[in-house]
Design an enzyme around this catalytic site. Sequence first.
Site, PDB file in Angstrom:
ATOM      1  N   ASP A 142      -0.060   7.178  -3.589  1.00  0.00           N
ATOM      2  CA  ASP A 142      -1.141   6.712  -4.451  1.00  0.00           C
ATOM      3  C   ASP A 142      -1.478   7.698  -5.564  1.00  0.00           C
ATOM      4  O   ASP A 142      -1.574   7.317  -6.736  1.00  0.00           O
ATOM      5  CB  ASP A 142      -2.402   6.459  -3.624  1.00  0.00           C
ATOM      6  CG  ASP A 142      -2.407   5.097  -2.951  1.00  0.00           C
ATOM      7  OD1 ASP A 142      -1.525   4.283  -3.267  1.00  0.00           O
ATOM      8  OD2 ASP A 142      -3.284   4.859  -2.103  1.00  0.00           O
ATOM      9  N   HIS A 182       0.852  -1.181   0.000  1.00  0.00           N
ATOM     10  CA  HIS A 182       0.000   0.000   0.000  1.00  0.00           C
ATOM     11  C   HIS A 182       0.889   1.232   0.000  1.00  0.00           C
ATOM     12  O   HIS A 182       2.116   1.149   0.183  1.00  0.00           O
ATOM     13  CB  HIS A 182      -0.945   0.010   1.204  1.00  0.00           C
ATOM     14  CG  HIS A 182      -2.180  -0.823   1.011  1.00  0.00           C
ATOM     15  ND1 HIS A 182      -3.141  -0.507   0.071  1.00  0.00           N
ATOM     16  CD2 HIS A 182      -2.602  -1.958   1.627  1.00  0.00           C
ATOM     17  CE1 HIS A 182      -4.104  -1.414   0.119  1.00  0.00           C
ATOM     18  NE2 HIS A 182      -3.802  -2.307   1.043  1.00  0.00           N
TER      19      HIS A 182
END
Length: 385
Positions: free
Chosen positions: A165, A135
């Site tokens: 991200d 992540h």
Amino acid sequence: MGESAGKGPLSGVRVIELAGIGPGPFAGMLLADLGADVVRVDRASSAAPGRDAVPADFLGRGKRSIAVDLKNERGREVVLRMVERSDVLIEGFRPGVTERLGIGPDDCLARNPALVYGRMTGWGQEGPLSRSAGHDIGYIAVTGALHAIGRAGGPPQVPLNLLGDFAGGSMYLVVGVLAALLEARASGRGQVVDAAIVDGTTHLSTFIHAFLAGGMWRDERGVNLLDTGAPWYDVYETADGGHVAVGALEPQFYAEFLRRLGLDEADLPSRDDPENWPALRERFAAAFKTRTRDEWAEIFLPGDACVAPVLSLREAAEHPYNTAREVFVERGGHRQPAPAPRFSRTSAEIGGLPPAPGAHSRDILAELGVDDVDGLLSSGAVVQA
């Protein structure tokens, strides 16, 4: 695939987005905001009977949706027929997944040699970690960026998932896709865009690496010019428990900052000597504690002192600075960030509310010229919401 209803600079560009989470959908939203016709391919299982759209699914705005069983041969053929009529496909699966499904780059480019195939991962398509889960927080950790964020003597501070991200991931995917699309229109040949969050985040830190290489940056947290080390580039608490952000880097802005703060530069130690930074910080902190955040905002803005109130997410949506520029817009009963950037002639806009998975399946099959739409839907290869 139908022509885009958008009016932005990407009007007429046809994009397939294989549904995922985080940076892939954000990239699709950005392309849709810019006018592209983005069709999201959702899983057939997500188009349950009676399932409604989620108005607060902002990343789905401006898109259409078809729900497909990608493990079904007929469903896979539908996606490949979409590829034949599209300019771009973006996906965010682990490396090798779309190849196993039969919709990998080779499969798609065989159907459409001019296709731009955009791939969004954390670790990249190749390398020792490419098959590992991860992540945002882990990706930015191995780039060195996370280590650099935080106060002296404290642990690294997580910058939400904005840095990895969306900045290091989505934005680089979109830049790569648009660059490849531009080249494909000249050459007639598509290609694969390998957008890895570790690559993008590292690239974002080029400026800091230049400082480090030039001996102007210490590889420590909270001791440098832009990481809260310098007292004139930091946040300070105000009398009401709020905060203000100070970024008075240049000498002229620093002088204006001191003037509006009520301090005389002649009475302060020189900021050029880092040994004086703790004393300066104490003086600034004491001064800011004498008024509330909004009182300081009245004093500093507008002006060239480079001081701004630290607003909460809800406050930002209501603040007069942002409402005057329409930084936020309301759609479907929800206030959300407006499309960016802005264009003088082909304005970007939100094309429509987020669709339920499979909301446009029947329409898209008809656009593809499928003869037996009802039969295909009844087979479960494609599902209409």
